[in-house]
Design a protein around this motif. Sequence first.
Motif, short mmCIF file in Angstrom:
data_model
loop_
_atom_site.label_atom_id
_atom_site.label_comp_id
_atom_site.label_asym_id
_atom_site.label_seq_id
_atom_site.Cartn_x
_atom_site.Cartn_y
_atom_site.Cartn_z
N UNK A 1 27.20 44.81 6.46
CA UNK A 1 25.75 44.66 6.40
C UNK A 1 25.21 44.05 7.70
N UNK A 2 25.92 43.06 8.23
CA UNK A 2 25.49 42.40 9.47
C UNK A 2 25.43 43.38 10.62
N UNK A 3 26.47 44.21 10.75
CA UNK A 3 26.50 45.19 11.82
C UNK A 3 25.45 46.28 11.59
N UNK A 4 25.31 46.71 10.34
CA UNK A 4 24.35 47.76 10.02
C UNK A 4 22.91 47.31 10.28
N UNK A 5 22.63 46.01 10.03
CA UNK A 5 21.28 45.50 10.24
C UNK A 5 20.96 45.23 11.70
N UNK A 6 22.00 45.20 12.55
CA UNK A 6 21.77 45.15 13.98
C UNK A 6 21.77 43.79 14.63
N UNK A 7 21.81 42.69 13.85
CA UNK A 7 21.81 41.38 14.49
C UNK A 7 23.23 40.92 14.85
N UNK A 8 24.24 41.63 14.41
CA UNK A 8 25.62 41.37 14.81
C UNK A 8 26.24 42.65 15.34
N UNK A 9 27.07 42.52 16.37
CA UNK A 9 27.84 43.65 16.88
C UNK A 9 29.30 43.58 16.42
N UNK A 10 29.83 42.36 16.35
CA UNK A 10 31.21 42.12 15.96
C UNK A 10 31.20 40.96 14.97
N UNK A 11 32.22 40.92 14.10
CA UNK A 11 32.29 39.87 13.08
C UNK A 11 33.69 39.28 13.06
N UNK A 12 33.75 37.96 13.07
CA UNK A 12 35.02 37.26 13.03
C UNK A 12 35.46 36.93 11.61
N UNK A 13 36.75 37.08 11.36
CA UNK A 13 37.36 36.72 10.07
C UNK A 13 38.45 35.71 10.38
N UNK A 14 38.20 34.43 10.10
CA UNK A 14 39.14 33.40 10.48
C UNK A 14 40.32 33.28 9.55
N UNK A 15 40.17 32.51 8.48
CA UNK A 15 41.30 32.25 7.58
C UNK A 15 41.96 33.52 7.04
N UNK A 16 41.23 34.60 6.76
CA UNK A 16 41.93 35.82 6.31
C UNK A 16 42.97 36.33 7.29
N UNK A 17 42.80 36.08 8.59
CA UNK A 17 43.79 36.53 9.57
C UNK A 17 45.07 35.71 9.51
#
Length: 374
Positions: A313-329
Amino acid sequence: MSDTQDFLFKPYSMGGLELPNRIVMPPMTRSRASQPGDVPSALMAEYYAQRASAGLIISEGTWISPLGKGYAWTPGIHTAEQVAGWRLVTDAVHAAGGRIFAQLWHVGRLSHTSLLGGQRPVSSSAIQAQGVNVFVADADGKPGFAQASMPRALSVDEIHAIVDDYRQAARNAMEAGFDGVELHAANGYLLNQFIDSNANNRTDEYGGVLANRLRFLGEVTHALVEGTGDAGRVGIRLAPLTTLNGCEDADPETTYLGAAKLLADIGVGYIHIAEADWEQAPHMPVEFKQRLRESFPGTMIYAGAYTAERAREAVAQGWADLVGFGRPFVANPDLPERLRIGAPLALHERETLFGGGERGLTDYPALATESAEA
């Protein structure tokens, strides 16, 4: 959903790097550097290489000078041995097809005299981070936590020297084979201690009005551009609303929109926003994120308890280009593939996050291995 329709798996170009997906492995302290000397190890190289399917890896915070260290067994990047150790890591990540930036770190007041050879930590001001503990080890190597020590205020000459330390750290990172650098200006560390009003009571050119509180950020960022030779290979991590480790600003939206505009003028490659991700944490309104997007034309990365759906949703809405996933990694070395096919995510062991050996670092299996074992 096909990869061509999945926003998380659309390729992305950033600073001349071609990223195969929008998934970032953000910096996570793991306290596994080899001793003595806090040198990155072959074990760390294996850990990062296992996670090379991320669009971008940002290394754990790596301190730029002895007074920049704030946690036991964390890696540095200011000695020849440390640079050589990081070369093991970057070579392994590149051999596995990945891309990796070095997060450059000075903790400022979030340290303890036992980690600094008996010296006091330094900060913008002589204000202690009350109630904030840092990870230390006693003379026998037993880990534990201690209240961050009372800091002393940096002189202007010392501030200039730290800017030089950052410039050299960026050069060291490029020598070590990193694809770029990220400045840690979030989560209550040194840069944050200058930016946020409640941590900075200086009355000189580095304190008071917003332009003064952002001066150090601008000077360090220019130094990193000089050190890397490419503004597009420089990113900045900010934490506008987290109030983490005792840093808080009286008017955070104005302050961080000002920071974004400053970084836009310098032309850095990305801003990495660390959102608060704990229970009852301050909420970051979408309207503020959209204003940050309007202020900064480069890449925007967000991290903070994102699920795959929230990230899309963040990427689709345009205010984010990339998203970090911390603990899941931590427990899912092949996280992008799991997100792509909607596979269950393994849970990490909390007690193995900091310190130790391969347990809880490199022994989490990939999905294919799990399926074969099952």
